[in-house]
Design an enzyme around this catalytic site. Structure first.
Site, PDB file in Angstrom:
ATOM      1  CE  LYS A 289      -4.261   1.419   2.334  1.00 36.60           C
ATOM      2  NZ  LYS A 289      -5.185   1.055   3.428  1.00 36.60           N
ATOM      3  CD  GLU A 374     -18.674  -3.399   9.259  1.00 37.75           C
ATOM      4  OE1 GLU A 374     -17.877  -2.553   8.812  1.00 37.75           O
ATOM      5  OE2 GLU A 374     -18.900  -4.488   8.684  1.00 37.75           O
ATOM      6  NE  ARG A 402     -20.223  -4.126   6.241  1.00 33.47           N
ATOM      7  CZ  ARG A 402     -19.712  -4.708   5.147  1.00 33.47           C
ATOM      8  NH1 ARG A 402     -20.011  -4.239   3.960  1.00 33.47           N
ATOM      9  NH2 ARG A 402     -18.906  -5.722   5.235  1.00 33.47           N
TER      10      ARG A 402
END
Length: 631
Positions: A289, A374, A402
């Protein structure tokens, strides 16, 4: 002319040799840094997938082959390669979305930027290809962080059922989502990453001997699939191994890897093998990243996952960030945790963005990161509460959607003492439809016994957190994105209602302006302009269930205007009307908020203006109400 200038679609990539492709990758990185620095956006994830995206578009034929990006913030390179190079208004009204968008290009399949969904989309698309007799592939690009979410595993379970389903899963493994990847997935993938590092530094004449040695040295679980090596070109031995990663083969999904995610030749070879395999297969790509941009590479927190406007040379912000809502939460939750050892922080892969980093530093054993899960977080919090603790589950408001079932059936039904803190609630603007946190009031209103607070400023956020964590039942505290507004003085209190402005005329019943959360400031501004009208502006602070004092106040008024930063349908205004009706009062109520639609990316102020959630909009609503009362 640069090579990038000559790329107007995926077909243009196929005439380039690998030296030119490497040059193109460098040009794309420079383009990303230069342009995202001006507008802000998701920089680090896209710097990490430059070669990966080039290889995908060289091997696969988009859009006939469906490229599906999980959490589409990694799709900027895909946009560039499919002819969208005008980034001057990225994430601004009228400009490119920060995520894939069907309105922009037929190459964009999935617009939703919530993680862990790509495999389910790919399963559905691939089934459609099979049913239609099409010779096409569904290619899902998904990060290792998303494999911490249960939906990915539900999809894998179904994908592995059919050995002929044309699905290619590109596992973009950079070791993190926002934060480093957590959970059992790490124990499976870390040894494979070590294998990749060892492969680079070691050379063996015999491929089988080489892999045997690496497996022994790294402790990788599983077996060497010798049959998969049969027929490989000699050059493959130095760049690609087929190893059971310990998780995919068990589910009937073939695995290739690890592959250097920054080597286009390796990637192309792996993707060709995957395309020829004829069934569900994972290509495990190791990426970095923020690659190629020193400020991002050196940023240990999130490698510039998302940035505002920055100086491209240094990566420093153009404007220093101001003290915001998240900072107030971060400081207050630490103070509360000092006083109460039963307080437990929970995050879903968003430790720093939601403000639980300081609590983690002070109380490392009392903050839990469950990954992008979640639903699990909500039910696990219910279990913690049952065990005698008080969990504080901090999420972005859009991501609470969610865990809707778990909020109703696990936290709500059992009346567990869980506090849910929703950052970036209401209209967030630039990130578009999937990131506006506008559903939480309507969701919360359905849950019996759930108390909901909407603080209007930093001090009321602190107070709401103190009250919520002291309550023996489920609570929700929601607050917007950005910097803090000024505090509004309280003129008087009516029960627990804060009166923020009052103009009364003898013999006239006033209008009641209900300012929900930070929208109270807009209500005060509107009331001040209505010089000839009796008005009382109140902030209920705890907005659900609707306070009895608010019902009584409106019942003795000329009517009410409610302004809320969420959906009008099923929100606070709707609940106030229902509460009035239950009490036998049928007064006029005007509610301003977000209509039932998906809100495209634009500035928050622009969206507020469009939906008349401004002082002028409130005044117009008040005038409509008064005109109706006089007919």
């Amino acid at each position: 002319m640069s090579i990038l200038d000559s790329i107007n679609g995926p077909a243009d990539l196929r005439r380039l040799n690998h030296a030119q492709l490497d040059q193109l990758a460098g040009e794309i990185r420079s383009f990303l840094v230069e342009n995202v620095a001006k507008t802000g956006g998701h920089l680090g994830p896209n710097l990490g997938v430059v070669e990966l995206t080039i290889a995908l578009h060289r091997v696969f034929n988009s859009p006939a082959d469906a490229l599906i990006f999980d959490t589409g913030h990694q799709a900027y390179v895909h946009k560039i390669l499919t002819g969208r190079k005008d980034f001057s208004q990225l994430r601004q009204e009228g400009g490119l979305s920060g995520y894939p968008a069907r309105s922009e290009s037929p190459h964009d399949i999935v617009e939703n930027s919530h993680a862990t969904t790509a495999l389910s989309w790919a399963d559905g698309v691939a089934r459609g290809f099979q049913l239609a007799g099409k010779n096409s592939h569904a290619v899902a690009v998904i990060g290792d962080g998303a494999f911490t979410g249960g939906m990915a595993w539900e999809a894998l379970n179904n994908i592995g059922e059919d050995p002929h389903r044309p699905i290619i899963i590109v596992l973009n493994d950079n070791g993190r989502s926002y934060a480093p990847t957590v959970g059992g997935i790490v124990r499976q993938l870390d040894p494979v990453r070590r294998l990749d590092n060892m492969r680079v530094n070691m050379q063996y004449e015999n491929v089988k001997d080489w892999v045997k040695r690496v497996l022994q040295d790294s402790g990788v679980p599983g077996k060497l699939t010798y049959e998969a090596l049969h027929g490989f070109k000699t050059g493959m031995r130095d760049m690609l191994m087929l190893v059971d990663a310990g998780i995919f083969d068990f589910l009937g999904v073939k695995y290739i890897g690890p592959v250097n995610g920054h080597d286009i030749a390796q990637l192309e070879e792996a993707f060709h093998l995957a395309a020829d395999y004829g069934g569900p297969i994972v290509v495990h790509c190791i990426t970095e990243k923020g690659r190629g941009y020193a400020p991002a590479e050196k940023n240990a927190e999130d490698h510039f996952h998302a940035v505002g406007q920055i100086h491209p040379e240094t990566g420093l912000p153009v404007e220093p960030s101001r003290f915001g809502w998240t900072s107030v939460f971060a400081k207050e939750i630490v103070e509360l945790a000092r006083k109460d050892s039963k307080l437990i922080g929970i995050t879903a892969a968003m430790m720093l963005p939601v403000g639980l980093g300081p609590m983690k530093r002070h109380f490392p054993s009392r903050v839990i990161d469950v990954g992008i899960a979640e639903a699990h977080a909500m039910t696990m919090a219910a279990g913690l509460a049952h065990a005698g603790y008080h969990p504080v589950l901090a999420l972005y408001a859009t991501f609470m959607n969610r865990s809707f079932d778990q909020l109703i059936m696990d936290v709500g039904l059992h009346h567990e003492a869980v506090t849910i803190c929703l950052d970036r609630s209401g209209i967030t603007g630039d990130d578009g439809a999937s990131h506006n946190g506008i559903w939480d009031f309507s969701i919360a209103a359905m849950v019996p016994g759930l108390r909901v607070a909407a603080p209007r400023d930093g001090e009321r956020l602190r107070l709401a957190l103190r009250e919520a964590t002291a309550y023996d039942g489920p609570t929700l505290v929601r607050y917007p994105k950005g910097s803090l507004p000024a505090e509004l003085a309280v003129k008087r209190q009516i029960g627990e209602l804060d009166v923020l402005f009052e103009r009364q005329f003898r013999g006239q019943k006033p209008l009641i302006f209900v300012g929900v959360g930070a929208m109270a400031h807009t209500m005060v501004a509107a009331a001040q302009e209505l010089a000839e009208t009796p008005v009382v502006v109140v902030d209920p602070r705890w907005v659900l269930p609707v306070p009895d004092d608010l019902v009584a106040l409106i019942a003795d008024s000329a009517g009410a205007v409610v302004l809320e930063d969420g959906l009008v349908d099923g929100g606070i205004g709707t609940e106030i009307v229902l509460a009035l009706h239950r009490a036998g009062h049928y007064l006029p109520v005007e509610t301003l908020g977000v209509p039932r639609e998906y809100v495209a990316h634009a500035t928050r102020q622009s969206i507020l203006q469009r939906f008349e959630m401004t002082p002028d909009g409130v005044i117009a609503a008040a005038q409509r109400l008064l005109a109706g009362a006089h007919r």
